[in-house]
Scaffold this motif. Sequence first.
Motif, mmCIF file in Angstrom:
data_model
loop_
_atom_site.group_PDB
_atom_site.id
_atom_site.type_symbol
_atom_site.label_atom_id
_atom_site.label_comp_id
_atom_site.label_asym_id
_atom_site.label_seq_id
_atom_site.Cartn_x
_atom_site.Cartn_y
_atom_site.Cartn_z
ATOM 1 N N LYS A 14 0.965 -0.752 -0.220
ATOM 2 C CA LYS A 14 0.444 -0.295 0.057
ATOM 3 C C LYS A 14 0.600 1.354 -0.270
ATOM 4 O O LYS A 14 1.762 1.406 0.457
ATOM 5 C CB LYS A 14 -0.983 0.349 1.521
ATOM 6 C CG LYS A 14 -1.257 0.252 2.498
ATOM 7 C CD LYS A 14 -1.392 0.398 4.002
ATOM 8 C CE LYS A 14 -0.392 0.627 4.462
ATOM 9 N NZ LYS A 14 -1.486 1.561 5.623
ATOM 10 N N GLY A 15 0.390 2.518 -0.502
ATOM 11 C CA GLY A 15 0.931 3.529 -0.197
ATOM 12 C C GLY A 15 1.752 3.594 -1.809
ATOM 13 O O GLY A 15 0.934 3.932 -2.880
ATOM 14 N N ALA A 16 3.216 4.008 -1.739
ATOM 15 C CA ALA A 16 3.531 5.103 -3.128
ATOM 16 C C ALA A 16 3.811 3.570 -3.897
ATOM 17 O O ALA A 16 3.719 3.729 -5.344
ATOM 18 C CB ALA A 16 5.316 5.871 -2.207
ATOM 19 N N GLN A 131 8.170 13.835 1.076
ATOM 20 C CA GLN A 131 7.544 14.612 1.320
ATOM 21 C C GLN A 131 7.967 15.112 2.289
ATOM 22 O O GLN A 131 6.751 16.476 2.615
ATOM 23 C CB GLN A 131 6.776 12.745 2.169
ATOM 24 C CG GLN A 131 6.230 12.192 0.924
ATOM 25 C CD GLN A 131 4.897 11.208 1.424
ATOM 26 O OE1 GLN A 131 4.239 10.991 0.555
ATOM 27 N NE2 GLN A 131 5.120 10.412 3.010
ATOM 28 N N THR A 161 6.928 4.371 0.549
ATOM 29 C CA THR A 161 6.397 4.825 2.163
ATOM 30 C C THR A 161 5.123 4.239 1.274
ATOM 31 O O THR A 161 4.312 4.504 0.487
ATOM 32 C CB THR A 161 6.634 6.157 2.654
ATOM 33 O OG1 THR A 161 5.550 6.185 4.121
ATOM 34 C CG2 THR A 161 5.628 7.468 1.863
ATOM 35 N N ARG A 162 4.734 3.271 2.744
ATOM 36 C CA ARG A 162 3.298 2.900 2.753
ATOM 37 C C ARG A 162 2.428 4.461 3.512
ATOM 38 O O ARG A 162 1.244 4.038 2.888
ATOM 39 C CB ARG A 162 3.177 1.628 4.074
ATOM 40 C CG ARG A 162 3.721 0.770 3.210
ATOM 41 C CD ARG A 162 3.508 -0.561 4.313
ATOM 42 N NE ARG A 162 4.254 0.128 5.873
ATOM 43 C CZ ARG A 162 4.473 -0.342 7.051
ATOM 44 N NH1 ARG A 162 3.551 -1.229 7.428
ATOM 45 N NH2 ARG A 162 5.451 -0.137 7.676
ATOM 46 N N TYR A 163 3.462 4.873 4.004
ATOM 47 C CA TYR A 163 1.953 6.390 4.739
ATOM 48 C C TYR A 163 2.286 7.478 3.482
ATOM 49 O O TYR A 163 3.067 9.070 3.277
ATOM 50 C CB TYR A 163 2.189 6.759 5.557
ATOM 51 C CG TYR A 163 3.207 5.724 6.106
ATOM 52 C CD1 TYR A 163 1.300 4.846 7.052
ATOM 53 C CD2 TYR A 163 3.829 4.947 7.040
ATOM 54 C CE1 TYR A 163 1.513 3.702 8.286
ATOM 55 C CE2 TYR A 163 3.343 3.497 8.082
ATOM 56 C CZ TYR A 163 2.656 3.604 8.119
ATOM 57 O OH TYR A 163 2.145 2.276 9.335
ATOM 58 N N LEU A 164 2.213 7.283 2.454
ATOM 59 C CA LEU A 164 1.397 8.196 0.621
ATOM 60 C C LEU A 164 0.991 9.244 1.328
ATOM 61 O O LEU A 164 -0.315 9.346 1.534
ATOM 62 C CB LEU A 164 1.577 7.556 -0.247
ATOM 63 C CG LEU A 164 1.854 8.227 -1.852
ATOM 64 C CD1 LEU A 164 3.133 8.558 -1.918
ATOM 65 C CD2 LEU A 164 0.601 7.606 -2.814
ATOM 66 N N SER A 165 1.590 10.918 1.299
ATOM 67 C CA SER A 165 0.917 11.669 1.650
ATOM 68 C C SER A 165 0.422 12.033 0.164
ATOM 69 O O SER A 165 0.637 11.745 -1.515
ATOM 70 C CB SER A 165 1.852 13.469 1.850
ATOM 71 O OG SER A 165 2.464 13.192 0.452
#
Length: 182
Positions: A14-16, A131, A161-165
Amino acid sequence: MNVYDCTLYHGGLKGAETAFGENAEKYSVGEVIFTFAGHRLNRDRNTVTLSEEELQRGDISMELASRMMNRTYYETEKIRRVLQTIFHMVNRGHQVFVVGTILDDNSVKGGTGWAVELAKLFNRPLHVYDQQRRHWFTWKEGGWQEDSPKISYTTFVGSGTRYLSDDGLAAINQLFADSFGE
């Protein structure tokens, strides 16, 4: 460069990686997702499940990986498998694109940093969208330089990153638009 000759390699998380894959699909770029038995993916098109023998080809001592990335990796089977899988992605893709955070020591935060270190080691064209700084950087002459990269090789890696902004997603979208046209 013909878009139909291009292939994106990533890990399907997930994410990027999902955003890279969705853009590849949108622009008709080939896509190969490397994984290993028992690994849960967010995106699972054109997956290649690496055998034990193939994973071993990407093996590295956790001590060396820890030293290269200036952090401690403990001997866990899942982390080892992830690092081995990243080896196959970077080994196949000539150009490497990552979304994450560049740290003060020039490494990149998290497991994504392993793709960055391998790209440096393999002397691959390497680009990171930071980011925090909201800009692309290219690794040149031993340091990060602001850049506006394009996909210039027929094989490339998309990781991060899995925490894509929202900014990170916009950067990936713009990378594909700039490289392959709307």
